[in-house]
Design a protein around this motif. Structure first.
Motif, PDB file in Angstrom:
ATOM      1  N   ARG A 112      -3.198  21.788   7.066  1.00 22.38           N
ATOM      2  CA  ARG A 112      -4.523  21.244   7.355  1.00 22.38           C
ATOM      3  C   ARG A 112      -5.621  22.152   6.797  1.00 22.38           C
ATOM      4  NH1 ARG A 112      -6.552  17.590  10.857  1.00 22.38           N
ATOM      5  NH2 ARG A 112      -4.546  17.364  11.965  1.00 22.38           N
ATOM      6  N   THR A 113      -5.458  23.454   6.980  1.00 23.34           N
ATOM      7  CA  THR A 113      -6.458  24.404   6.482  1.00 23.34           C
ATOM      8  C   THR A 113      -6.553  24.362   4.965  1.00 23.34           C
ATOM      9  OG1 THR A 113      -6.145  25.869   8.383  1.00 23.34           O
ATOM     10  CG2 THR A 113      -7.082  26.851   6.390  1.00 23.34           C
ATOM     11  N   LEU A 114      -5.402  24.322   4.297  1.00 23.63           N
ATOM     12  CA  LEU A 114      -5.402  24.278   2.835  1.00 23.63           C
ATOM     13  C   LEU A 114      -6.063  23.003   2.318  1.00 23.63           C
ATOM     14  CD1 LEU A 114      -1.793  25.601   2.046  1.00 23.63           C
ATOM     15  CD2 LEU A 114      -3.953  26.861   1.876  1.00 23.63           C
ATOM     16  N   LEU A 115      -5.735  21.883   2.912  1.00 21.86           N
ATOM     17  CA  LEU A 115      -6.316  20.623   2.463  1.00 21.86           C
ATOM     18  C   LEU A 115      -7.825  20.610   2.668  1.00 21.86           C
ATOM     19  CD1 LEU A 115      -3.630  18.148   3.885  1.00 21.86           C
ATOM     20  CD2 LEU A 115      -3.847  18.976   1.515  1.00 21.86           C
ATOM     21  N   ARG A 116      -8.283  21.103   3.805  1.00 24.72           N
ATOM     22  CA  ARG A 116      -9.714  21.142   4.066  1.00 24.72           C
ATOM     23  C   ARG A 116     -10.424  22.022   3.044  1.00 24.72           C
ATOM     24  NH1 ARG A 116     -12.981  18.037   4.808  1.00 24.72           N
ATOM     25  NH2 ARG A 116     -11.763  17.193   6.541  1.00 24.72           N
ATOM     26  N   ARG A 117      -9.833  23.159   2.735  1.00 33.47           N
ATOM     27  CA  ARG A 117     -10.445  24.054   1.749  1.00 33.47           C
ATOM     28  C   ARG A 117     -10.559  23.379   0.396  1.00 33.47           C
ATOM     29  NH1 ARG A 117      -6.979  29.115   1.329  1.00 33.47           N
ATOM     30  NH2 ARG A 117      -8.404  29.464  -0.420  1.00 33.47           N
ATOM     31  N   ALA A 118      -9.510  22.669  -0.009  1.00 33.01           N
ATOM     32  CA  ALA A 118      -9.528  22.011  -1.319  1.00 33.01           C
ATOM     33  C   ALA A 118     -10.584  20.910  -1.373  1.00 33.01           C
ATOM     34  CB  ALA A 118      -8.149  21.448  -1.646  1.00 33.01           C
ATOM     35  N   VAL A 119     -10.639  20.095  -0.343  1.00 29.72           N
ATOM     36  CA  VAL A 119     -11.606  19.002  -0.323  1.00 29.72           C
ATOM     37  C   VAL A 119     -13.032  19.545  -0.293  1.00 29.72           C
ATOM     38  CG1 VAL A 119     -12.469  17.072   1.051  1.00 29.72           C
ATOM     39  CG2 VAL A 119     -10.013  17.349   0.692  1.00 29.72           C
ATOM     40  N   ASP A 120     -13.271  20.556   0.530  1.00 31.21           N
ATOM     41  CA  ASP A 120     -14.617  21.110   0.633  1.00 31.21           C
ATOM     42  C   ASP A 120     -15.059  21.784  -0.669  1.00 31.21           C
ATOM     43  OD1 ASP A 120     -14.741  20.210   3.216  1.00 31.21           O
ATOM     44  OD2 ASP A 120     -14.479  22.189   4.149  1.00 31.21           O
ATOM     45  N   ALA A 121     -14.110  22.430  -1.364  1.00 31.00           N
ATOM     46  CA  ALA A 121     -14.463  23.183  -2.570  1.00 31.00           C
ATOM     47  C   ALA A 121     -14.608  22.297  -3.803  1.00 31.00           C
ATOM     48  CB  ALA A 121     -13.410  24.260  -2.839  1.00 31.00           C
ATOM     49  N   THR A 122     -13.837  21.217  -3.857  1.00 27.53           N
ATOM     50  CA  THR A 122     -13.804  20.424  -5.094  1.00 27.53           C
ATOM     51  C   THR A 122     -14.246  18.975  -4.927  1.00 27.53           C
ATOM     52  OG1 THR A 122     -11.518  19.632  -4.844  1.00 27.53           O
ATOM     53  CG2 THR A 122     -11.823  21.827  -5.836  1.00 27.53           C
ATOM     54  N   GLY A 123     -14.262  18.475  -3.701  1.00 26.20           N
ATOM     55  CA  GLY A 123     -14.552  17.068  -3.482  1.00 26.20           C
ATOM     56  C   GLY A 123     -13.413  16.154  -3.886  1.00 26.20           C
ATOM     57  N   CYS A 124     -12.232  16.714  -4.072  1.00 23.39           N
ATOM     58  CA  CYS A 124     -11.090  15.918  -4.541  1.00 23.39           C
ATOM     59  C   CYS A 124     -10.628  14.933  -3.479  1.00 23.39           C
ATOM     60  CB  CYS A 124      -9.927  16.829  -4.930  1.00 23.39           C
ATOM     61  SG  CYS A 124      -9.159  17.713  -3.551  1.00 23.39           S
ATOM     62  N   ARG A 125      -9.955  13.889  -3.942  1.00 23.29           N
ATOM     63  CA  ARG A 125      -9.191  13.028  -3.058  1.00 23.29           C
ATOM     64  C   ARG A 125      -7.754  13.528  -3.022  1.00 23.29           C
ATOM     65  NH1 ARG A 125      -9.667   6.749  -2.984  1.00 23.29           N
ATOM     66  NH2 ARG A 125      -8.488   7.277  -1.088  1.00 23.29           N
ATOM     67  N   LEU A 126      -7.067  13.204  -1.940  1.00 21.98           N
ATOM     68  CA  LEU A 126      -5.737  13.739  -1.708  1.00 21.98           C
ATOM     69  C   LEU A 126      -4.669  12.663  -1.777  1.00 21.98           C
ATOM     70  CD1 LEU A 126      -6.580  15.953   1.404  1.00 21.98           C
ATOM     71  CD2 LEU A 126      -6.215  16.770  -0.940  1.00 21.98           C
ATOM     72  N   VAL A 127      -3.509  13.075  -2.295  1.00 22.81           N
ATOM     73  CA  VAL A 127      -2.276  12.294  -2.198  1.00 22.81           C
ATOM     74  C   VAL A 127      -1.286  13.179  -1.446  1.00 22.81           C
ATOM     75  CG1 VAL A 127      -0.417  11.130  -3.433  1.00 22.81           C
ATOM     76  CG2 VAL A 127      -2.738  11.175  -4.413  1.00 22.81           C
ATOM     77  N   LEU A 128      -0.827  12.718  -0.300  1.00 21.74           N
ATOM     78  CA  LEU A 128       0.094  13.508   0.519  1.00 21.74           C
ATOM     79  C   LEU A 128       1.435  12.801   0.598  1.00 21.74           C
ATOM     80  CD1 LEU A 128      -2.250  14.590   3.461  1.00 21.74           C
ATOM     81  CD2 LEU A 128      -1.831  15.722   1.273  1.00 21.74           C
ATOM     82  N   ALA A 129       2.473  13.503   0.146  1.00 12.85           N
ATOM     83  CA  ALA A 129       3.829  12.945   0.129  1.00 12.85           C
ATOM     84  C   ALA A 129       4.687  13.633   1.184  1.00 12.85           C
ATOM     85  CB  ALA A 129       4.449  13.109  -1.258  1.00 12.85           C
ATOM     86  N   ASP A 130       5.472  12.850   1.880  1.00 10.79           N
ATOM     87  CA  ASP A 130       6.326  13.383   2.940  1.00 10.79           C
ATOM     88  C   ASP A 130       7.412  14.301   2.388  1.00 10.79           C
ATOM     89  OD1 ASP A 130       4.957  11.711   4.678  1.00 10.79           O
ATOM     90  OD2 ASP A 130       6.510  10.164   4.656  1.00 10.79           O
ATOM     91  N   PRO A 131       7.760  15.360   3.128  1.00  8.78           N
ATOM     92  CA  PRO A 131       9.053  16.000   2.861  1.00  8.78           C
ATOM     93  C   PRO A 131      10.154  15.015   3.214  1.00  8.78           C
ATOM     94  CG  PRO A 131       8.148  16.787   4.936  1.00  8.78           C
ATOM     95  CD  PRO A 131       7.099  15.912   4.318  1.00  8.78           C
ATOM     96  N   PHE A 132      11.335  15.194   2.642  1.00  9.48           N
ATOM     97  CA  PHE A 132      12.406  14.223   2.848  1.00  9.48           C
ATOM     98  C   PHE A 132      13.753  14.918   2.862  1.00  9.48           C
ATOM     99  CE2 PHE A 132      11.653  14.560  -1.710  1.00  9.48           C
ATOM    100  CZ  PHE A 132      12.936  14.828  -2.188  1.00  9.48           C
ATOM    101  N   LEU A 133      14.740  14.226   3.394  1.00  4.07           N
ATOM    102  CA  LEU A 133      16.142  14.610   3.266  1.00  4.07           C
ATOM    103  C   LEU A 133      16.892  13.341   2.921  1.00  4.07           C
ATOM    104  CD1 LEU A 133      18.126  17.044   3.575  1.00  4.07           C
ATOM    105  CD2 LEU A 133      18.677  16.120   5.840  1.00  4.07           C
TER     106      LEU A 133
END
Length: 208
Positions: A112-133
């Motif tokens: 959560r912290t990493l994603l917030r930092r990225a969005v705040d710094a760059t204004g990027c949109r996110l694609v989040l993919a699940d870990p899987f087995l």
């Protein structure tokens, strides 16, 4: 298609994302990032997209923290795609490496912290993919734990209004018709058909 003309898409994660991009298969690797790039560019050449792969084999969220400024924020993405968590979980099931596992509360807090930092710094949109087995038995201990971490990713995707790629669900679909060994020798590292399963899930999610 959600990706706009001239945009920069950065993939970051572990070995599933890396997939040789730092070696003979530079710069995109031979996994799902390369497949997504190839199909999107083939279908939408007029958009002139830029693609960057910053996966590193063996990474957990702790490793992403150490390189986030350079490999995520520093790449100035318009879209940042993050798939992380498999090693965070797997290490708990690997004799002698249990201390390297990342507990789920730390995983959620760190990501959560990493994603917030990225969005705040760059204004990027996110694609989040699940870990899987790649395991059909949902009661198998590592699979059950993986589902818990995937639920964290799904919740973060809602919180950040991100594109969510349900990779576990994509593998569950094919596992209804075929054994795990068809897609990966170790249930974790897919061969090309397994990466196609992931890429197909990405393409569906990015279609909007």
């Amino acid at each position: 298609m959600l990706l706009g003309a001239g945009q920069r898409i950065v993939f970051i994660g572990d070995s599933i994302t890396d997939c040789g991009r730092r070696d003979a298969a530079a710069p995109y690797g031979v996994g799902y990032p390369s497949l997504v790039r190839a199909f999107v560019d083939a279908r939408h050449p007029e958009r002139e997209l830029t693609w960057v792969n910053r996966g590193i084999s063996g990474n957990t969220v702790r490793d992403l923290t150490a390189r986030w400024d350079a490999d995520a924020i520093g790449e100035r993405p318009d879209w940042l795609s993050v798939m992380i968590g498999i090693n965070d979980i797997w290490r708990a099931f690997t004799p002698g490496r249990e201390a390297e596992a990342v507990p789920i509360d730390e995983y959620e807090r760190t990501l959560r912290t990493l994603l917030r930092r990225a969005v705040d710094a760059t204004g990027c949109r996110l694609v989040l993919a699940d870990p899987f087995l790649i395991e059909a038995d949902v009661d198998e201990p590592q699979r059950a734990e993986t589902d818990r971490y995937a639920a964290v990713v799904a919740a973060l995707a809602k919180d950040f209004e991100a594109v969510h790629v349900a990779t576990q669900a994509a593998f569950d679909r094919v596992l209804r018709h075929s054994p795990s060994s068809r897609w990966a020798d170790d249930r974790v590292h897919p061969g090309l058909p397994g990466h196609a399963v992931i890429a197909d899930a990405f393409l569906t999610a990015l279609a909007g």
